[in-house]
Design a protein around this motif. Structure first.
Motif, PDB file in Angstrom:
ATOM      1  N   ILE A  38       0.859  -1.248  -0.045  1.00 15.36           N
ATOM      2  CA  ILE A  38       0.068  -0.111  -0.077  1.00 15.36           C
ATOM      3  C   ILE A  38       0.909   1.117   0.062  1.00 15.36           C
ATOM      4  O   ILE A  38       0.445   2.098  -0.582  1.00 15.36           O
ATOM      5  CB  ILE A  38      -1.001  -0.076   1.175  1.00 15.36           C
ATOM      6  CG1 ILE A  38      -2.070  -1.131   1.101  1.00 15.36           C
ATOM      7  CG2 ILE A  38      -1.679   1.237   1.283  1.00 15.36           C
ATOM      8  CD1 ILE A  38      -2.904  -1.307   2.358  1.00 15.36           C
ATOM      9  N   SER A  39       1.919   1.228   0.834  1.00 13.98           N
ATOM     10  CA  SER A  39       2.895   2.341   0.915  1.00 13.98           C
ATOM     11  C   SER A  39       3.617   2.710  -0.055  1.00 13.98           C
ATOM     12  O   SER A  39       3.806   3.793  -0.538  1.00 13.98           O
ATOM     13  CB  SER A  39       3.620   2.087   1.948  1.00 13.98           C
ATOM     14  OG  SER A  39       4.633   1.074   2.050  1.00 13.98           O
ATOM     15  N   PHE A  40       3.958   1.721  -1.046  1.00 12.31           N
ATOM     16  CA  PHE A  40       4.603   2.023  -2.182  1.00 12.31           C
ATOM     17  C   PHE A  40       3.873   2.056  -3.565  1.00 12.31           C
ATOM     18  O   PHE A  40       4.297   1.632  -4.512  1.00 12.31           O
ATOM     19  CB  PHE A  40       5.940   1.046  -2.262  1.00 12.31           C
ATOM     20  CG  PHE A  40       6.807   1.483  -1.398  1.00 12.31           C
ATOM     21  CD1 PHE A  40       6.700   0.575  -0.003  1.00 12.31           C
ATOM     22  CD2 PHE A  40       7.818   2.301  -1.447  1.00 12.31           C
ATOM     23  CE1 PHE A  40       7.752   0.960   1.002  1.00 12.31           C
ATOM     24  CE2 PHE A  40       8.856   2.552  -0.485  1.00 12.31           C
ATOM     25  CZ  PHE A  40       8.743   1.962   0.834  1.00 12.31           C
ATOM     26  N   SER A  41       2.575   2.087  -3.389  1.00 10.76           N
ATOM     27  CA  SER A  41       1.751   2.017  -4.503  1.00 10.76           C
ATOM     28  C   SER A  41       2.087   3.256  -5.400  1.00 10.76           C
ATOM     29  O   SER A  41       2.012   4.488  -5.027  1.00 10.76           O
ATOM     30  CB  SER A  41       0.185   2.094  -4.093  1.00 10.76           C
ATOM     31  OG  SER A  41      -0.472   2.046  -5.387  1.00 10.76           O
ATOM     32  N   PRO A  42       2.064   3.139  -6.817  1.00  9.93           N
ATOM     33  CA  PRO A  42       2.307   4.258  -7.560  1.00  9.93           C
ATOM     34  C   PRO A  42       1.529   5.412  -7.675  1.00  9.93           C
ATOM     35  O   PRO A  42       1.675   6.595  -7.608  1.00  9.93           O
ATOM     36  CB  PRO A  42       2.598   3.742  -8.940  1.00  9.93           C
ATOM     37  CG  PRO A  42       2.687   2.433  -8.805  1.00  9.93           C
ATOM     38  CD  PRO A  42       2.149   1.990  -7.577  1.00  9.93           C
ATOM     39  N   VAL A  43       0.012   5.336  -7.387  1.00 11.15           N
ATOM     40  CA  VAL A  43      -0.795   6.246  -7.318  1.00 11.15           C
ATOM     41  C   VAL A  43      -0.797   7.057  -6.226  1.00 11.15           C
ATOM     42  O   VAL A  43      -1.108   8.223  -6.127  1.00 11.15           O
ATOM     43  CB  VAL A  43      -2.238   5.485  -7.366  1.00 11.15           C
ATOM     44  CG1 VAL A  43      -3.389   6.452  -7.470  1.00 11.15           C
ATOM     45  CG2 VAL A  43      -2.266   4.761  -8.883  1.00 11.15           C
ATOM     46  N   LYS A  44      -0.606   6.217  -4.969  1.00  6.78           N
ATOM     47  CA  LYS A  44      -0.413   6.693  -3.736  1.00  6.78           C
ATOM     48  C   LYS A  44       0.658   7.845  -3.585  1.00  6.78           C
ATOM     49  O   LYS A  44       0.625   8.976  -3.090  1.00  6.78           O
ATOM     50  CB  LYS A  44      -0.649   5.786  -2.581  1.00  6.78           C
ATOM     51  CG  LYS A  44      -1.725   5.132  -2.409  1.00  6.78           C
ATOM     52  CD  LYS A  44      -1.852   4.236  -1.202  1.00  6.78           C
ATOM     53  CE  LYS A  44      -3.009   3.471  -1.035  1.00  6.78           C
ATOM     54  NZ  LYS A  44      -3.204   2.672  -0.150  1.00  6.78           N
ATOM     55  N   LYS A  45       1.702   7.394  -4.390  1.00  5.06           N
ATOM     56  CA  LYS A  45       2.953   8.190  -4.409  1.00  5.06           C
ATOM     57  C   LYS A  45       2.522   9.720  -5.033  1.00  5.06           C
ATOM     58  O   LYS A  45       3.075  10.751  -4.537  1.00  5.06           O
ATOM     59  CB  LYS A  45       4.025   7.586  -5.070  1.00  5.06           C
ATOM     60  CG  LYS A  45       4.884   6.412  -4.189  1.00  5.06           C
ATOM     61  CD  LYS A  45       5.932   5.944  -5.122  1.00  5.06           C
ATOM     62  CE  LYS A  45       6.403   4.704  -4.210  1.00  5.06           C
ATOM     63  NZ  LYS A  45       7.762   4.181  -4.899  1.00  5.06           N
ATOM     64  N   LYS A  46       2.003   9.565  -6.010  1.00  5.88           N
ATOM     65  CA  LYS A  46       1.661  10.803  -6.835  1.00  5.88           C
ATOM     66  C   LYS A  46       0.621  11.476  -6.054  1.00  5.88           C
ATOM     67  O   LYS A  46       0.665  12.729  -5.778  1.00  5.88           O
ATOM     68  CB  LYS A  46       0.828  10.513  -8.184  1.00  5.88           C
ATOM     69  CG  LYS A  46       1.913   9.742  -9.199  1.00  5.88           C
ATOM     70  CD  LYS A  46       1.101   9.376 -10.394  1.00  5.88           C
ATOM     71  CE  LYS A  46       2.380   8.975 -11.435  1.00  5.88           C
ATOM     72  NZ  LYS A  46       1.668   8.414 -12.836  1.00  5.88           N
TER      73      LYS A  46
END
Length: 273
Positions: A13-21
């Motif tokens: 979850i923490s390293f999901s690309p969408v969440k990073k953006k």
């Protein structure tokens, strides 16, 4: 087993690309809001804003005073028309000159007044000239030289005096026109009154051998005025004047010396006489 699955799910979850953006977008938004807030706070501390706010407070205070029954200044000025008063008529300019300058100006004014009194003839003199009175007399003083010695300047300075009358042009009576007679010579002179001096100047009299005897025969009381100058510079000045009129004359050295080797000077040349 369950702990490892939980950690794996959190890592995913923490390293999901969408969440990073989304996380980066939120951080940029916060920074932009902070910068905007800081700019607004800085602008509120500018002096112009403070002055405008202070003026606004004064305006509000004045408005409150007017509402409380105070009289407005413009209403005072416009309620009753004022009569025209010429302020410049009663205004005396204060003295701004120093004492030393006042003293200097007073001295200059007194000197100018004395000089004017010396230059200006008496009313009777002016009226006498206008009526054609006065008589032509033979000169009592003659400037006889030397040529290129400043005789013209001397004559013009003397003519400033009201008691001196002089001929402007050189008569050349005692060297060139002596045969015309004394009556012809007297007729060249200006009219003078009693007490005035008649003058003329002809520098060539100084180098004319017959001039002294002829002047003495006219009058032994005639004053002769001679202006002297360094003979070398005077001769060069005489030569340059002649050269300006006759460019084809010989050189200065050839006219000055009979023999350049021995240094014998030609005294027959008028420039070195």
């Amino acid at each position: 087993m369950e702990y490892s699955l939980l950690c794996h799910s959190l890592y995913a979850i923490s390293f999901s690309p969408v969440k990073k953006k989304l996380l980066l977008l939120c951080i940029m938004l916060l920074l932009w809001v902070y910068m905007l807030y800081s700019c607004v706070g800085y602008c509120s501390t500018m002096p112009s804003v403070m002055v405008d706010s202070y003026r606004g407070k004064e305006t509000q205070t004045a408005g409150r005073r007017t509402e409380r029954g105070g009289t407005d200044l413009m209403s005072k000025l416009l309620s009753r028309p004022q009569a025209w008063v010429d302020l410049e008529a009663d205004y005396d300019e204060p003295p701004v000159r120093t004492a030393s300058r006042d003293l200097l100006n007073d001295e200059l004014d007194s000197d100018r007044a004395e000089d004017w009194e010396q230059r200006s003839p008496e009313p009777s003199v002016l009226s006498s000239f206008s009526n054609g009175s006065g008589s032509k007399k033979l000169p009592q003083a003659i400037i006889i030289g030397v040529k290129k010695g400043g005789t013209r300047a001397l004559l013009e300075f003397l003519r400033v005096h009201p008691d001196i009358r002089a001929v402007g042009a050189e008569p050349h009576f005692f060297d060139r026109n002596y045969d015309n007679g004394l009556d012809w010579y007297r007729d060249l002179m200006p009219k003078t009154l009693e007490g005035q001096i008649t003058m003329e100047k002809t520098p060539s009299y100084f180098v004319t051998r017959e001039a002294p005897a002829r002047i003495s025969a006219m009058s032994r009381d005639t004053k002769l005025i001679v202006v002297v100058r360094d003979p070398v510079t005077r001769a060069i000045s005489d030569y340059t004047q002649t050269l300006s009129k006759k460019p084809d004359i010989p050189t200065f050295e050839s006219l000055t010396f009979k023999n350049r080797t021995t240094g014998l000077i030609d005294t027959s040349w008028s420039a070195v006489q």
